[in-house]
Design a protein around this motif. Sequence first.
Motif, PDB file in Angstrom:
ATOM      1  N   VAL A  85     -11.751  -1.472  -5.392  1.00 27.45           N
ATOM      2  CA  VAL A  85     -11.629  -0.456  -6.440  1.00 27.45           C
ATOM      3  C   VAL A  85     -11.380   0.918  -5.828  1.00 27.45           C
ATOM      4  N   LEU A  86     -12.168   1.288  -4.835  1.00 29.37           N
ATOM      5  CA  LEU A  86     -12.006   2.601  -4.207  1.00 29.37           C
ATOM      6  C   LEU A  86     -10.617   2.726  -3.574  1.00 29.37           C
ATOM      7  N   PHE A  87     -10.164   1.675  -2.909  1.00 33.79           N
ATOM      8  CA  PHE A  87      -8.833   1.673  -2.299  1.00 33.79           C
ATOM      9  C   PHE A  87      -7.756   1.888  -3.366  1.00 33.79           C
ATOM     10  N   ILE A  88      -7.860   1.168  -4.473  1.00 27.80           N
ATOM     11  CA  ILE A  88      -6.871   1.284  -5.546  1.00 27.80           C
ATOM     12  C   ILE A  88      -6.871   2.699  -6.097  1.00 27.80           C
ATOM     13  N   GLU A  89      -8.051   3.228  -6.374  1.00 26.22           N
ATOM     14  CA  GLU A  89      -8.139   4.585  -6.913  1.00 26.22           C
ATOM     15  C   GLU A  89      -7.507   5.607  -5.963  1.00 26.22           C
ATOM     16  N   GLN A  90      -7.734   5.447  -4.668  1.00 22.33           N
ATOM     17  CA  GLN A  90      -7.184   6.380  -3.692  1.00 22.33           C
ATOM     18  C   GLN A  90      -5.660   6.276  -3.572  1.00 22.33           C
ATOM     19  N   CYS A  91      -5.127   5.093  -3.779  1.00 19.03           N
ATOM     20  CA  CYS A  91      -3.685   4.877  -3.593  1.00 19.03           C
ATOM     21  C   CYS A  91      -2.844   5.235  -4.814  1.00 19.03           C
ATOM     22  N   LEU A  92      -3.458   5.352  -5.960  1.00 16.97           N
ATOM     23  CA  LEU A  92      -2.704   5.611  -7.190  1.00 16.97           C
ATOM     24  C   LEU A  92      -2.517   7.109  -7.395  1.00 16.97           C
ATOM     25  N   GLY A  93      -1.852   7.743  -6.460  1.00 19.37           N
ATOM     26  CA  GLY A  93      -1.687   9.186  -6.481  1.00 19.37           C
ATOM     27  C   GLY A  93      -0.880   9.705  -7.656  1.00 19.37           C
ATOM     28  N   ALA A  99       0.828  -1.217   0.000  1.00 19.77           N
ATOM     29  CA  ALA A  99       0.000   0.000   0.000  1.00 19.77           C
ATOM     30  C   ALA A  99       0.860   1.264   0.000  1.00 19.77           C
ATOM     31  N   GLY A 100       1.943   1.245   0.732  1.00 17.68           N
ATOM     32  CA  GLY A 100       2.826   2.403   0.780  1.00 17.68           C
ATOM     33  C   GLY A 100       3.605   2.637  -0.498  1.00 17.68           C
ATOM     34  N   LEU A 101       3.630   1.649  -1.381  1.00 18.30           N
ATOM     35  CA  LEU A 101       4.380   1.762  -2.636  1.00 18.30           C
ATOM     36  C   LEU A 101       3.503   2.129  -3.832  1.00 18.30           C
TER      37      LEU A 101
END
Length: 170
Positions: A125-133, A99-101
């Motif tokens: 999906v929401l988690f992925i979208e939020q993490c792909l900064g 997650a940190g990467l």
Amino acid sequence: TRLAERAAAVAALLPADGRAAVLVGHSLGGPIVARVAADHPGRVAALVLLAASLDPALEEVHPMQPLGAWWPVHRLLPRAIRNANAELLALRPELVALAGLLARITAPVIIVHGTEDALVPVANVLFIEQCLGATRCRETVLLQGINHFLPWNSEAAVRSAIRWAASAPC
């Protein structure tokens, strides 16, 4: 069971001439290709995440799974079940580390997920979208009424996602 080791094995298969590749990951393959993209951003042209399991908070270990790791029971299980059990028992801490990467991913990403996925919740999906900064180019496709097995039950959507990734329209 370590994502970094699996990602290194995939990275070793990338074109030797340095060309970037489109990587497709289904289910557990999603975090593996995401790790490749985070570790080797210049080598990944785009990611296709199919029913990808990336949110550590959504990973649940069934109460019977630790029993499957206990050596007397472990030895009685078929190899495929032993391996799957080991992967699932190790997955949550691996996803926490990943997650940190995820913010390091710069390649275009298309996320495809079925709304009726009982194995990998659509909330991933929401988690992925939020993490792909760092990703400037992202697309999400939710397949209404579709379960986890996208490569088999949604071939047209999978092919379309791969075409999108190969052309990187943004």
